[in-house]
Design a protein around this motif. Structure first.
Motif, short mmCIF file in Angstrom:
data_model
loop_
_atom_site.label_atom_id
_atom_site.label_comp_id
_atom_site.label_asym_id
_atom_site.label_seq_id
_atom_site.Cartn_x
_atom_site.Cartn_y
_atom_site.Cartn_z
N VAL A 158 0.67 -1.29 0.11
CA VAL A 158 -0.17 0.04 0.09
C VAL A 158 0.81 1.19 0.03
CG1 VAL A 158 -1.82 -1.49 1.41
CG2 VAL A 158 -0.03 0.22 2.53
N SER A 159 0.44 2.22 0.02
CA SER A 159 1.04 3.78 0.00
C SER A 159 0.98 4.23 1.25
CB SER A 159 0.21 4.67 -0.90
OG SER A 159 0.27 4.54 -2.05
N VAL A 215 3.77 12.01 5.88
CA VAL A 215 2.96 12.15 4.86
C VAL A 215 1.85 11.35 5.02
CG1 VAL A 215 2.85 11.85 2.33
CG2 VAL A 215 4.69 12.92 3.17
N VAL A 216 0.45 11.44 4.62
CA VAL A 216 -0.48 10.40 4.75
C VAL A 216 -1.22 10.06 3.52
CG1 VAL A 216 -0.90 10.79 7.29
CG2 VAL A 216 -2.26 12.22 5.40
N SER A 274 -0.98 13.54 0.58
CA SER A 274 -0.52 13.15 -0.51
C SER A 274 -1.54 13.59 -1.60
CB SER A 274 -0.13 11.73 -0.63
OG SER A 274 0.28 11.26 -1.94
N LYS A 275 -1.00 14.00 -2.68
CA LYS A 275 -1.82 14.34 -3.91
C LYS A 275 -2.59 12.93 -4.41
CE LYS A 275 0.58 18.41 -5.53
NZ LYS A 275 1.31 18.75 -6.91
N LEU A 276 -1.89 11.40 -3.67
CA LEU A 276 -2.46 10.46 -4.24
C LEU A 276 -3.36 9.79 -3.25
CD1 LEU A 276 0.83 8.86 -5.48
CD2 LEU A 276 -0.82 9.94 -6.86
N ALA A 277 -3.81 10.63 -2.16
CA ALA A 277 -4.51 10.10 -1.01
C ALA A 277 -5.91 9.66 -1.36
CB ALA A 277 -4.73 11.38 -0.14
N LEU A 312 -4.45 0.88 7.71
CA LEU A 312 -4.06 2.01 8.88
C LEU A 312 -2.63 2.74 8.68
CD1 LEU A 312 -5.30 0.26 12.06
CD2 LEU A 312 -6.54 1.82 10.32
N ILE A 313 -1.95 2.04 8.20
CA ILE A 313 -0.29 2.66 8.10
C ILE A 313 -0.32 3.59 7.21
CG2 ILE A 313 1.11 0.69 8.92
CD1 ILE A 313 1.40 -0.25 6.18
N ALA A 314 -1.36 3.98 5.93
CA ALA A 314 -1.56 4.70 5.18
C ALA A 314 -1.84 6.06 5.62
CB ALA A 314 -2.61 4.24 3.95
N ARG A 315 -2.32 5.84 6.67
CA ARG A 315 -3.04 7.22 7.33
C ARG A 315 -2.59 7.53 8.90
NH1 ARG A 315 -8.50 7.12 9.73
NH2 ARG A 315 -8.89 4.95 10.11
N LEU A 316 -1.43 6.89 9.36
CA LEU A 316 -1.23 6.95 10.77
C LEU A 316 -0.30 8.37 10.90
CD1 LEU A 316 -0.84 5.58 13.58
CD2 LEU A 316 1.22 4.59 12.49
#
Length: 218
Positions: free
Chosen positions: A96-97, A132-133, A201-204, A211-215
Motif C-alpha cells: 500500500v501507499s 505524509v498520509v 499526499s496528492k495520491l490520498a 491504517l499505516i496509510a493514514r497513521l
C-alpha cells in the motif's frame, strides 16, 4: 525515503529498504479477529516477536518500512523487519501507499517538530512535512494521554482557526469525525505543545484500507 506502493501487488514484488533499528517497531497490528490480552489493535511490534494464532484466527499487520499489509490466518507469526515469517498458517500480502519514515518519528524528533517557528511571509514556503498520509482522513495515535487534538491548514496557521477533534483510547480519527482533508495540502496537527506538519499526499484516497496509510503518531 517515502514510498508509494501499489495497493495490490503480489508477494513476490521486490522491496528495497534498510532494516529496522534495534528496539524500534517494524510493524503495527491493524486488526485482530479475536479479543486477546497479548495482541491488540494499534500495538507496535518489534522484529523477533512471535504471536501464536488459533486455527481460523486472523491477524492483520502493517509493516512500516516495506508498506506491506499482511492478512495472516492461523499459525505462528514471527515479526521481521519488512515481512513476517509464518509457520503453520497462511498469509496474503498487499503493498500500500504509506510513509516509510513514520515509525522513526521519535520523541526527540517530535519535540523538534513541536518547536517549529512560522516565519514571516508565506507560511507554506519552507514547510517540510514530518509525516505524509495517503488517506484524506488521518488517524492520530497519541503517544501521551489527551482528550483532543487540533488541526489547521498550514498555509493559514497564523490567521486561521484551529479545529478540535476529540480523542478516545489514545486515538483521534478524522474519518470517525467525518473530516476529509484536501489532497496535496499541508496541515499542522497539535496536541498541547506538540505540533506535527502533515502533508496529505496528492495520491490520498478517501477510504484507504491500511491504517499505516493514514497513521500520524503524535
Amino acid at each position: 525515503m517515502r514510498r508509494a506502493g501499489a495497493a495490490a501487488l503480489l508477494i513476490g514484488s521486490m522491496i528495497v529498504a534498510g532494516p529496522a533499528l534495534a528496539g524500534e517497531p517494524s510493524a503495527m497490528v491493524e486488526d485482530i479477529s479475536s479479543s486477546r490480552d497479548d495482541v491488540q489493535m494499534m500495538d507496535y511490534l518489534e522484529p523477533g516477536q512471535t504471536i501464536t494464532l488459533a486455527p481460523g484466527e486472523i491477524l492483520t499487520l502493517g509493516y512500516f518500512l516495506s508498506c506491506a499489509q499482511e492478512t495472516i490466518t492461523g499459525g505462528t507469526v514471527t515479526i521481521g523487519d519488512m515481512q513476517s515469517d509464518v509457520s503453520g498458517g497462511t498469509v496474503e500480502t498487499a503493498y500500500v501507499s504509506c510513509d516509510d519514515q513514520v515509525v522513526t518519528l521519535s520523541a526527540s524528533q517530535q519535540q523538534e517538530a513541536g518547536t517549529t517557528v512560522m516565519r514571516p511571509g508565506n507560511p507554506c514556503d519552507s514547510l517540510v512535512p514530518d509525516v505524509v498520509v495517503y488517506d484524506v482522513s488521518p488517524l492520530v495515535r497519541l503517544t501521551e494521554p489527551a482528550a483532543s487534538v487540533e488541526y489547521v491548514d498550514a498555509c493559514s496557521a497564523g490567521t486561521g482557526q484551529w479545529t478540535t477533534i476529540g480523542a478516545a483510547e489514545g486515538l483521534a480519527d478524522f474519518r470517525t469525525a467525518g473530516i476529509a482533508l484536501v489532497p496535496g495540502q499541508t496541515y499542522l496537527i497539535r496536541r498541547g505543545d506538540r505540533t506535527l506538519t502533515v502533508l496529505v499526499s496528492k495520491l490520498a484516497e478517501a477510504q484507504a484500507v491500511a491504517l499505516i496509510a493514514r497513521l500520524v503518531p503524535l
